[in-house]
Write a protein that holds these residues in place. Structure first.
Motif, mmCIF file in Angstrom:
data_model
loop_
_atom_site.group_PDB
_atom_site.id
_atom_site.type_symbol
_atom_site.label_atom_id
_atom_site.label_comp_id
_atom_site.label_asym_id
_atom_site.label_seq_id
_atom_site.Cartn_x
_atom_site.Cartn_y
_atom_site.Cartn_z
ATOM 1 N N ASN A 562 14.513 67.431 2.056
ATOM 2 C CA ASN A 562 14.129 67.054 0.691
ATOM 3 C C ASN A 562 13.811 65.567 0.613
ATOM 4 O O ASN A 562 12.819 65.145 -0.002
ATOM 5 C CB ASN A 562 15.262 67.402 -0.279
ATOM 6 C CG ASN A 562 15.238 68.863 -0.679
ATOM 7 O OD1 ASN A 562 14.289 69.577 -0.376
ATOM 8 N ND2 ASN A 562 16.284 69.317 -1.352
ATOM 9 N N THR A 584 5.699 69.400 -5.732
ATOM 10 C CA THR A 584 6.815 69.605 -4.796
ATOM 11 C C THR A 584 7.908 70.392 -5.503
ATOM 12 O O THR A 584 8.270 70.077 -6.646
ATOM 13 C CB THR A 584 7.381 68.267 -4.283
ATOM 14 O OG1 THR A 584 7.798 67.482 -5.385
ATOM 15 C CG2 THR A 584 6.335 67.517 -3.475
ATOM 16 N N LEU A 586 11.599 71.290 -4.654
ATOM 17 C CA LEU A 586 12.671 71.020 -3.706
ATOM 18 C C LEU A 586 13.933 71.781 -4.107
ATOM 19 O O LEU A 586 14.391 71.673 -5.245
ATOM 20 C CB LEU A 586 12.951 69.523 -3.629
ATOM 21 C CG LEU A 586 11.723 68.639 -3.339
ATOM 22 C CD1 LEU A 586 12.119 67.174 -3.282
ATOM 23 C CD2 LEU A 586 11.058 69.064 -2.030
ATOM 24 N N GLU A 626 7.133 73.265 -0.780
ATOM 25 C CA GLU A 626 8.384 73.868 -1.253
ATOM 26 C C GLU A 626 9.412 73.859 -0.135
ATOM 27 O O GLU A 626 9.078 74.037 1.037
ATOM 28 C CB GLU A 626 8.109 75.312 -1.699
ATOM 29 C CG GLU A 626 9.335 76.061 -2.175
ATOM 30 C CD GLU A 626 9.021 77.504 -2.502
ATOM 31 O OE1 GLU A 626 9.934 78.232 -2.923
ATOM 32 O OE2 GLU A 626 7.858 77.920 -2.305
ATOM 33 N N THR A 627 10.677 73.632 -0.485
ATOM 34 C CA THR A 627 11.782 73.729 0.481
ATOM 35 C C THR A 627 12.763 74.787 0.012
ATOM 36 O O THR A 627 12.902 75.033 -1.198
ATOM 37 C CB THR A 627 12.516 72.389 0.652
ATOM 38 O OG1 THR A 627 13.123 72.029 -0.590
ATOM 39 C CG2 THR A 627 11.562 71.292 1.091
#
Length: 861
Positions: A562, A584, A586, A626-627
């Motif tokens: 992140n 994004t 996260l 994206e995480t």
């Protein structure tokens, strides 16, 4: 009287023979000293336990014994039997019984065959034709044959105890002839009394000679004075080396529990009018143990009927008693097995009936498990046509065929009367004249019903099978793709390795040419810069090839993905341009991973640039990074070769571009594959990302559909355990050139590369020594104590650079070392990770890169 017959063919036992034939046994040297390798039995250590036990027992016996084993009936015997064999010993050891006694085999075949069928065989005074020199003459033997079983209970041979009774039989024949003659003379006149007395003396003398030759312990008891004369067999059988004793000595050696009975019976014969006496008792041997003997004697009386002498022979029954004990034990085992086995067992005997010869059978034996498996009680004595009249014909046909042909059979059949499905095996009981068949069976109704249910289920599985086949084809295709990628990676890695070495020479030469000779020639410098830029682009190309081949050196560290993605925002927006919207997403509580942050940043940037190129130039596109925390299960891993099931940190890059069809997705990670027009891409971007992620223990996956964009997901293994955060320590910048005093030793086996390295370091202000290999380098280290840095190639013939550095540091603790190589899969990089404490500059390198790296190593604390 001592036995002076020396054993023939005996030799000293080898040192290691005591574990099988203890030295104390009479025949240990004979058996352990023989070379058995040429026989069908093979070397002694390879004998099976049953054979070894029988041979050990045979070796410990003073009585003539032999055993025959295996299909060849290979012969093993003790020293006492060797004397019976005469000139046939020692070649008879290990030879076939049929060959050794070929002349007597027609008479021996029947008792031997009976023993091999499992029967005990006893023959007394059995006549055989025996080879003696060049002639064959009759001889008489008393023997006992006992079957020998292996560990599975199968008869593999026979054990024999043998006494040659030729002399005894001949003596008895002579004695009978003489006695008949004497009786004739006794009916005549008294003038022939002197001649009759002489003949009796002659008979006695011949009997004495026969007693000396027999294997039985012959005794002659003179009742007048109580003296007993023994033949030499007393010593051979029982160990008493005596010729004359008195009757009390003999009686004192009878077991105390047996002596009263024997004395009573023998005196009853002597004092009565009978002539023959027999008795069985235990006789004490010289070593203290008791042997079981069978004794028989005949009383000789004078003309008035008074007993004057008693002549008899003692037969050692120890082996027979042991055989009888073994037989009893075997019978007990059979009874226990018969009573306890889970399978049903019975023996049936065929009968002639109204339906014809052998048209019915009766159960003559059945175990308790018969009821449990067949469901019919009290079958012994019942006929099959009374038990199951509707099924009898079929059962009779099956078992009658076994009886007639002798061929065993295995089959399954339903016993309709009890609704039991049985698995059966049947074989004929020998001899065929018994008309008996043994049957072993078990109830397999449950299994049969399960098989029927399975067959019914299989009829409905066509669609499932088709689905499984399709899934397998998909998995096999994925495996082929993985293998292809691996092969391409090995090829490209090898190309990059060789290309790096060539580029190192080109770049170093251009840097030195620019620095030394082109300061005042702008036009020439422009040409050099163009060549240098081309060489650097080629170096970047080889670096991407090494990344795809998973051969680049990585410096992994615990990483918060992140934080890395958030820190890339400005770089990404600058790279994407104003027409692409960046988002994004996260995940909270994101796990850490252990990975090279610089390479991950490069991979994300590479994916972002590819995504930008896939979106239309007119209008706006959207790029989402994206995480998330993910778990790849066993099912997913099975469908993707090389992927391990477990926990991963996922980074997904999604675009709203044109998307890719399946055939393009399948090739997207391959090196040099691109859908862009010529000049807009090398086709190495995605392959570099793929190689980096796989080298890091992760997984890369593309999801795309024409017209609906593309998502590339990178899965990196979760870092397990505590995370230790190491703060970066800023170091003060130092000058990049030497002061003219520091001495560097360059070790390089390639002459052109070594010359350029020396020239470059001298240009940077260092004193330089050079060596073409490890041996020269070590000599220079010994000669120059002021060497501050060892600059060595890793891949060299003989001792490689890592071993050279280890030896140099052992001799010079604290010596600084800088490695260089064009190929990273070697002694300083393992599993793609640079070894701890190792400094490495990869080929090719520029003069500025060399200056910075050398200065960094020299100034390091």
């Amino acid at each position: 009287m001592q036995d002076h017959d020396a054993p023939r063919g005996a030799s000293a036992a080898p040192p290691d023979a005591s574990h099988l034939f203890p030295a104390a046994t009479p025949s240990a040297a004979l058996l352990s000293g023989h070379d058995w390798t040429g026989s069908s039995l093979g070397p002694l250590p390879q004998w099976c336990p049953a054979l070894r036990a029988a041979a050990s027992w045979l070796a410990s016996s003073p009585v003539p014994k032999w055993l025959a084993w295996g299909d060849e009936l290979a012969l093993v015997y003790n020293e006492a039997y060797a004397r019976i064999l005469g000139p046939k010993h020692p070649t008879a050891l290990g030879a076939s019984l049929r060959t050794v006694w070929a002349e007597a085999w027609p008479a021996l075949e029947e008792p031997v065959t009976a023993a091999l069928r499992g029967e005990g065989v006893y023959r007394e005074d059995f006549q055989l034709q025996v080879q003696q020199g060049d002639t064959v003459s009759p001889a008489w033997f008393t023997f006992w044959y006992t079957p020998l079983h292996d560990e599975q209970g199968v008869v593999r041979g026979l054990l024999a105890t043998v006494w040659e009774t030729t002399d005894k039989v001949k003596a008895q024949q002579t004695l009978a002839d003489k006695q008949a003659a004497l009786q004739t003379l006794a009916a005549g006149n008294l003038k022939l009394e002197a001649e009759r007395l002489a003949q009796r003396q002659e008979i006695a003398e011949r009997y004495r000679l026969a007693a000396l030759a027999t294997n039985d312990a012959i005794w002659d008891w003179q009742l007048a004075d109580g003296q007993v004369v023994w033949n030499p067999a007393l010593a051979r059988l029982f160990g008493h080396a005596l010729e004359h004793t008195d009757a009390e000595w003999w009686l004192s050696h009878i077991h105390p529990d047996d002596r009263p009975r024997i004395e009573t019976s023998i005196h009853a014969v002597i004092d009565g009018h009978e002539t023959a006496w027999t008795g069985e008792y235990r006789f004490r041997c010289a070593d203290g143990h008791y042997a079981h003997v069978f004794d028989r004697g005949s009383v000789l009386r004078d003309a008035q009927g008074r007993a004057v002498r008693m002549i008899g022979a003692m037969l050692d029954l120890s082996s027979r008693k042991a055989a009888e004990a073994a037989l009893r034990y075997s019978e007990q085992q059979f009874k226990a097995l018969f009573e306890r086995i889970d399978e049903g067992f019975c023996i049936i005997e065929f009968l002639d009936g109204p339906h014809g010869p052998m048209s019915d059978y009766v159960h003559v034996l059945a175990n308790p498990a018969y009821l449990a498996n067949a469901g019919i009680a009290n079958v012994v004595g019942q006929k099959v046509r009374d038990m199951v009249p509707d099924e009898a014909d079929a059962w009779v046909d099956i078992y009658r065929r076994v009886l007639v042909t002798g061929e065993p059979v295995r089959f399954e059949r339903e016993l309709v009367k009890t609704a039991r499905y049985l698995e059966l095996a049947a074989f004929r009981v020998e001899p065929p004249e018994l008309r008996q068949v043994a049957v072993l069976f078990q109830d397999v109704t449950a299994r049969h019903r399960a098989e029927m249910a399975l067959r019914e289920l299989n009829d409905t599985l066509e669609r499932r099978v088709a689905a499984e086949v399709a899934e397998r084809l998909r998995t096999e295709e994925a495996l082929r793709q993985s293998q292809k990628m691996e092969a391409v990676g090995q090829l490209t890695g090898g190309i990059a390795h060789d290309f790096n070495n060539m580029l190192a020479v080109v770049l170093s030469s251009l840097d030195l040419l620019d620095r030394k000779f082109l300061a005042d020639d702008p036009r020439a410098r422009r040409f050099v810069d163009a060549a240098r830029n081309g060489a650097r682009r080629a170096a970047q190309l080889t670096q991407r090839l090494l990344a795809f081949a998973r051969q680049q050196p990585l410096k992994p560290e615990p990483l918060d993905v992140n934080k890395l993605v958030a820190g890339m925002s400005d770089l990404l927006r600058h790279s994407l341009g104003g027409g692409v919207q960046l988002e994004t997403v996260l995940a909270g509580g994101l796990w850490r991973t252990h990975i090279d942050p610089n390479q991950l940043e490069s991979a994300i940037l590479n994916l972002a640039v590819n995504a930008r190129d896939a979106m239309p130039e007119a209008g706006e596109g959207r790029l989402t990074i994206e995480t998330a925390n993910c778990h790849l299960n066993e099912r997913y891993a099975a469908g993707h070769p090389g992927v391990q099931a477990g926990q991963y940190v996922m980074v997904a890059v999604t675009d709203t571009g044109t998307g890719m069809p399946p055939d393009v997705v399948a090739k997207a990670f391959e090196p040099f594959f691109t859908t862009k027009e010529v000049g807009r891409g090398t086709g190495l971007g995605l392959s570099q990302v793929y190689g980096f992620v796989r080298q890091s223990g992760g997984h890369a996956k593309i999801y795309s559909e024409p017209g609906h964009g593309t998502t590339v997901k990178l899965y990196m293994p979760r870092l397990m355990g505590d995370v230790v955060v190491v703060e970066d320590v800023e170091q003060a910048p130092a000058g990049l050139h030497g002061d003219g005093q520091e001495l560097i030793l360059v070790v390089e086996d390639e002459p052109s590369m070594r010359a350029l390295s020396v020239e470059s370091l001298q240009e940077l202000g260092y004193r330089v020594l050079e060596a073409d290999g490890a041996a020269t380098a070590l000599r220079l280290l010994e000669a120059h104590a002021d060497i501050a840095l060892l600059f060595t190639d890793v891949v060299m013939p003989g001792m490689n650079g890592r071993k050279l550095a280890d030896e140099a540091c052992r001799r010079r603790p604290g010596l600084k070392v800088l490695f260089t190589t064009g190929y990273t899969r070697n002694a300083v990089v393992h599993n793609g990770v640079l070894d701890a404490g190792v400094h490495l500059i990869g080929k090719p390198f520029t003069l500025d890169e060399l200056a910075s790296r050398v200065r960094e190593v020299l100034d390091a604390v």
